[in-house]
Design a protein around this motif. Structure first.
Motif, PDB file in Angstrom:
ATOM      1  N   ALA A 156     -11.405   4.936   2.168  1.00  0.00           N
ATOM      2  CA  ALA A 156     -10.347   6.165   2.296  1.00  0.00           C
ATOM      3  C   ALA A 156      -8.746   5.654   2.221  1.00  0.00           C
ATOM      4  O   ALA A 156      -7.933   5.651   1.383  1.00  0.00           O
ATOM      5  N   LEU A 157      -8.417   4.335   3.519  1.00  0.00           N
ATOM      6  CA  LEU A 157      -6.995   4.255   4.369  1.00  0.00           C
ATOM      7  C   LEU A 157      -6.726   3.258   2.459  1.00  0.00           C
ATOM      8  O   LEU A 157      -5.647   3.476   2.054  1.00  0.00           O
ATOM      9  N   TRP A 158      -7.212   2.598   1.774  1.00  0.00           N
ATOM     10  CA  TRP A 158      -7.010   1.781   0.603  1.00  0.00           C
ATOM     11  C   TRP A 158      -6.815   2.150  -0.176  1.00  0.00           C
ATOM     12  O   TRP A 158      -5.397   2.096  -0.867  1.00  0.00           O
ATOM     13  N   ALA A 159      -7.237   3.482  -0.529  1.00  0.00           N
ATOM     14  CA  ALA A 159      -6.647   4.305  -1.993  1.00  0.00           C
ATOM     15  C   ALA A 159      -5.755   4.618  -0.765  1.00  0.00           C
ATOM     16  O   ALA A 159      -5.181   5.513  -2.355  1.00  0.00           O
ATOM     17  N   LEU A 160      -4.979   5.819  -0.359  1.00  0.00           N
ATOM     18  CA  LEU A 160      -4.030   6.185   0.284  1.00  0.00           C
ATOM     19  C   LEU A 160      -3.316   5.277   0.074  1.00  0.00           C
ATOM     20  O   LEU A 160      -1.950   5.507  -0.415  1.00  0.00           O
ATOM     21  N   GLY A 161      -3.053   4.405   0.641  1.00  0.00           N
ATOM     22  CA  GLY A 161      -2.250   3.125   0.867  1.00  0.00           C
ATOM     23  C   GLY A 161      -1.563   2.838  -0.895  1.00  0.00           C
ATOM     24  O   GLY A 161      -0.598   2.938  -0.923  1.00  0.00           O
ATOM     25  N   THR A 162      -2.839   3.054  -1.040  1.00  0.00           N
ATOM     26  CA  THR A 162      -2.518   2.864  -3.172  1.00  0.00           C
ATOM     27  C   THR A 162      -1.948   3.935  -3.791  1.00  0.00           C
ATOM     28  O   THR A 162      -0.994   3.730  -4.730  1.00  0.00           O
ATOM     29  N   GLY A 163      -2.089   5.071  -3.474  1.00  0.00           N
ATOM     30  CA  GLY A 163      -1.314   5.915  -3.431  1.00  0.00           C
ATOM     31  C   GLY A 163      -0.087   6.096  -3.627  1.00  0.00           C
ATOM     32  O   GLY A 163       0.523   6.719  -4.574  1.00  0.00           O
ATOM     33  N   VAL A 164       0.431   6.090  -2.159  1.00  0.00           N
ATOM     34  CA  VAL A 164       2.268   5.491  -2.297  1.00  0.00           C
ATOM     35  C   VAL A 164       2.814   4.620  -2.719  1.00  0.00           C
ATOM     36  O   VAL A 164       3.330   4.902  -3.135  1.00  0.00           O
ATOM     37  N   ALA A 165       1.614   3.492  -2.830  1.00  0.00           N
ATOM     38  CA  ALA A 165       2.789   2.294  -3.901  1.00  0.00           C
ATOM     39  C   ALA A 165       3.067   2.148  -5.687  1.00  0.00           C
ATOM     40  O   ALA A 165       3.706   2.149  -6.038  1.00  0.00           O
ATOM     41  N   ARG A 166       1.689   3.444  -5.954  1.00  0.00           N
ATOM     42  CA  ARG A 166       1.428   3.261  -6.947  1.00  0.00           C
ATOM     43  C   ARG A 166       1.686   4.048  -7.884  1.00  0.00           C
ATOM     44  O   ARG A 166       1.244   4.297  -9.283  1.00  0.00           O
ATOM     45  N   ALA A 167       1.506   5.443  -6.260  1.00  0.00           N
ATOM     46  CA  ALA A 167       1.015   6.947  -7.719  1.00  0.00           C
ATOM     47  C   ALA A 167       1.873   7.469  -6.390  1.00  0.00           C
ATOM     48  O   ALA A 167       1.322   8.608  -6.335  1.00  0.00           O
ATOM     49  N   PRO A 168       2.962   7.768  -6.754  1.00  0.00           N
ATOM     50  CA  PRO A 168       3.934   8.042  -5.562  1.00  0.00           C
ATOM     51  C   PRO A 168       4.002  10.012  -6.514  1.00  0.00           C
ATOM     52  O   PRO A 168       4.395  10.561  -5.784  1.00  0.00           O
ATOM     53  N   GLU A 169       4.383   9.879  -7.045  1.00  0.00           N
ATOM     54  CA  GLU A 169       4.414  10.916  -7.693  1.00  0.00           C
ATOM     55  C   GLU A 169       3.401  12.019  -8.116  1.00  0.00           C
ATOM     56  O   GLU A 169       3.208  12.963  -7.873  1.00  0.00           O
ATOM     57  N   LEU A 170       2.028  11.159  -7.934  1.00  0.00           N
ATOM     58  CA  LEU A 170       0.658  12.174  -7.652  1.00  0.00           C
ATOM     59  C   LEU A 170       0.277  12.582  -6.431  1.00  0.00           C
ATOM     60  O   LEU A 170       0.175  13.632  -6.341  1.00  0.00           O
ATOM     61  N   SER A 171       0.928  11.517  -5.002  1.00  0.00           N
ATOM     62  CA  SER A 171       0.491  11.794  -4.051  1.00  0.00           C
ATOM     63  C   SER A 171       1.442  11.972  -2.876  1.00  0.00           C
ATOM     64  O   SER A 171       1.265  13.404  -1.768  1.00  0.00           O
ATOM     65  N   ASP A 172       2.733  12.287  -3.596  1.00  0.00           N
ATOM     66  CA  ASP A 172       4.122  12.577  -2.827  1.00  0.00           C
ATOM     67  C   ASP A 172       4.205  12.472  -1.421  1.00  0.00           C
ATOM     68  O   ASP A 172       3.812  11.038  -1.023  1.00  0.00           O
ATOM     69  N   TRP A 173       4.125  12.596  -0.856  1.00  0.00           N
ATOM     70  CA  TRP A 173       4.116  13.127   0.823  1.00  0.00           C
ATOM     71  C   TRP A 173       2.784  12.648   1.722  1.00  0.00           C
ATOM     72  O   TRP A 173       2.241  12.583   2.705  1.00  0.00           O
ATOM     73  N   ARG A 174       1.729  13.273   0.537  1.00  0.00           N
ATOM     74  CA  ARG A 174       0.356  13.753   1.261  1.00  0.00           C
ATOM     75  C   ARG A 174      -0.885  12.750   1.941  1.00  0.00           C
ATOM     76  O   ARG A 174      -1.031  12.082   2.462  1.00  0.00           O
ATOM     77  N   ALA A 175      -0.063  11.915   1.034  1.00  0.00           N
ATOM     78  CA  ALA A 175      -0.929  10.353   0.811  1.00  0.00           C
ATOM     79  C   ALA A 175      -0.717   9.525   2.069  1.00  0.00           C
ATOM     80  O   ALA A 175      -1.131   8.899   2.870  1.00  0.00           O
ATOM     81  N   LEU A 176       0.401   8.996   1.934  1.00  0.00           N
ATOM     82  CA  LEU A 176       1.673   8.540   3.411  1.00  0.00           C
ATOM     83  C   LEU A 176       0.921   9.580   4.482  1.00  0.00           C
ATOM     84  O   LEU A 176       1.104   8.920   5.327  1.00  0.00           O
ATOM     85  N   GLU A 177       0.992  10.145   5.118  1.00  0.00           N
ATOM     86  CA  GLU A 177       0.945  11.414   6.181  1.00  0.00           C
ATOM     87  C   GLU A 177      -0.795  11.235   6.125  1.00  0.00           C
ATOM     88  O   GLU A 177      -0.775  10.759   7.311  1.00  0.00           O
ATOM     89  N   ALA A 178      -1.042  11.010   5.435  1.00  0.00           N
ATOM     90  CA  ALA A 178      -2.283  10.453   5.727  1.00  0.00           C
ATOM     91  C   ALA A 178      -3.279   9.571   6.147  1.00  0.00           C
ATOM     92  O   ALA A 178      -3.881   9.343   6.781  1.00  0.00           O
ATOM     93  N   PHE A 179      -2.704   8.217   5.219  1.00  0.00           N
ATOM     94  CA  PHE A 179      -2.736   7.442   5.834  1.00  0.00           C
ATOM     95  C   PHE A 179      -1.970   6.901   6.773  1.00  0.00           C
ATOM     96  O   PHE A 179      -3.177   6.082   8.085  1.00  0.00           O
ATOM     97  N   THR A 180      -1.123   7.581   8.127  1.00  0.00           N
ATOM     98  CA  THR A 180      -0.357   7.730   8.847  1.00  0.00           C
ATOM     99  C   THR A 180      -1.376   8.197   9.752  1.00  0.00           C
ATOM    100  O   THR A 180      -2.015   7.262  11.051  1.00  0.00           O
ATOM    101  N   LYS A 181      -1.786   9.071   9.763  1.00  0.00           N
ATOM    102  CA  LYS A 181      -2.738   9.267  10.591  1.00  0.00           C
ATOM    103  C   LYS A 181      -4.073   8.847  10.848  1.00  0.00           C
ATOM    104  O   LYS A 181      -4.977   8.386  12.056  1.00  0.00           O
ATOM    105  N   GLY A 182      -5.054   7.817   9.636  1.00  0.00           N
ATOM    106  CA  GLY A 182      -5.534   7.880  10.256  1.00  0.00           C
ATOM    107  C   GLY A 182      -6.462   6.443  10.286  1.00  0.00           C
ATOM    108  O   GLY A 182      -6.621   5.567  10.984  1.00  0.00           O
ATOM    109  N   ALA A 183      -4.550   6.023   9.818  1.00  0.00           N
ATOM    110  CA  ALA A 183      -4.211   3.804  10.630  1.00  0.00           C
ATOM    111  C   ALA A 183      -3.678   4.284  11.804  1.00  0.00           C
ATOM    112  O   ALA A 183      -4.069   3.233  12.367  1.00  0.00           O
TER     113      ALA A 183
END
Length: 362
Positions: free
Chosen positions: A116-143
């Protein structure tokens, strides 16, 4: 909980060429909630439900596909929503979900957390328009969490590497990747923390098990992104040994699902597509770091494995459906085209295509 179901529209036509990336079957396995884990031949097993492991992997391959489309964005959006919904307040992740949308397990720091963290990190790096702040926030919490499992930490570390590719000063990602590499890397035997590996066994564990190459890839990522030469050189040495160990007569021959250790008899069958995909990912990263063509050639052999260049001589790429068949069972391929095997094939073909060794040939 009432859930409406529909299978999402395929994004590619049938009759795919050897080594061609197609999301047709992955779309066929997907509904409004996520990707169904199992299939009987090409038919989704709906009663089996979904798992965050597969949905996270599905997001990674859709988010990193350079040739996007509206249908592909729809798939990625579905997968990202599942991953976000799977996270508990403490940052851990639930894994299994029933077809009615209910969760059937408690949140934990298992492989699903790492993927899941791999996916969220990928969202931050490769799909910022799709994941906006949500992927980074969820990654930070899980990490902020840690797992005792080397593979769970490796998967999470690869997510951290994705974040660092676009946010090189991200402290949370740097600490997670560093901790993953520290857990994986063999300590200096002179320090007396671990016995020296047996001669001829250049691996930090006594046995190979699953997704082995992810451990070496995490060291490569940590060494290159964090500037730690020891991790980089150790990752390359581990991957070199693994590629040599898992190559027979010029063909990729990954260790069986039951694992393998020094001195044990090794069967050439029950090879899992996910292990081939992990090997392709690691070799692709090694090529990116070193520009050594032997690594891109290894990715080409991984792609060819799905097209019949394997110990059974069996094609595991269904060119009509776009799906990937399961493990080499006995001297044939398992015909069921579930999520894991299909995603593993897509991932391998993506890496091969990116490096110019696509088409299912080495």
């Amino acid at each position: 909980m009432s859930v409406s179901h529909r299978v999402l529209s395929p994004s590619s036509p049938a009759d795919t060429a050897p080594g061609e990336v197609s999301f047709q079957h992955l779309a066929h396995l997907t509904d409004d909630i996520g990707v169904f884990e199992g299939a009987v031949l090409t038919v989704p097993v709906r009663e089996g439900g979904y798992c965050v492991d597969d949905v996270a992997r599905a997001f990674v391959v859709t988010a990193r596909e350079p040739e996007g489309s509206a249908a592909l964005t729809e798939l990625a959006t579905t997968y990202l929503s599942y991953v976000l919904d799977a996270q508990a307040d403490d940052g851990a992740f639930r894994n299994r979900r029933a077809v009615d949308g209910s969760w059937s397990d408690a949140a934990a720091v298992h492989d699903g957390w790492g993927r899941a963290l791999w996916a969220l990190g990928t969202g931050v790096a490769r799909a910022p328009e799709l994941s906006d702040w949500r992927a980074l926030e969820a990654f930070t919490k899980g990490a902020a969490l840690r797992s005792p499992s080397t593979r769970s930490m490796a998967f999470a570390g690869l997510g951290a590497a994705e974040v660092l590719a676009v946010r090189p000063r991200d402290v949370v990602a740097r600490e997670l990747l560093s901790d993953a590499a520290t857990l994986i890397a063999p300590p200096d035997p002179l320090l007396g923390r671990r016995p020296t590996p047996a001669e001829g066994w250049h691996w930090p564990e006594p046995r190979l098990s699953y997704a082995n190459a992810a451990l070496a890839e995490t060291l490569l990522a940590a060494g290159s992104l964090l500037g730690v030469w020891k991790w980089l050189t150790e990752g390359l040495a581990m991957l070199s040994w693994l590629v040599e160990t898992e190559t027979t007569d010029g063909l990729v021959s990954v260790c069986p699902a039951s694992g393998w250790g020094l001195g044990e008899a090794r069967t050439p069958f029950d090879q899992q597509p996910v292990d081939v995909a992990a090997l392709a990912d690691a070799c692709a990263r090694a090529f990116d770091v070193t520009a050594d063509p032997r690594w891109s050639a290894a990715v080409g052999r991984c792609s060819a494995w799905f097209e019949g260049a394997n110990d059974a001589g069996t094609v595991l790429h269904d060119r009509d459906s776009g799906g990937g068949c399961g493990a080499l069972a006995g001297r044939v391929g398992h015909a069921d085209q579930g999520a894991e095997s299909t995603i593993a094939m897509i991932s391998t073909f993506q890496q091969a295509k990116r490096l110019g060794v696509d088409g299912g040939t080495a």
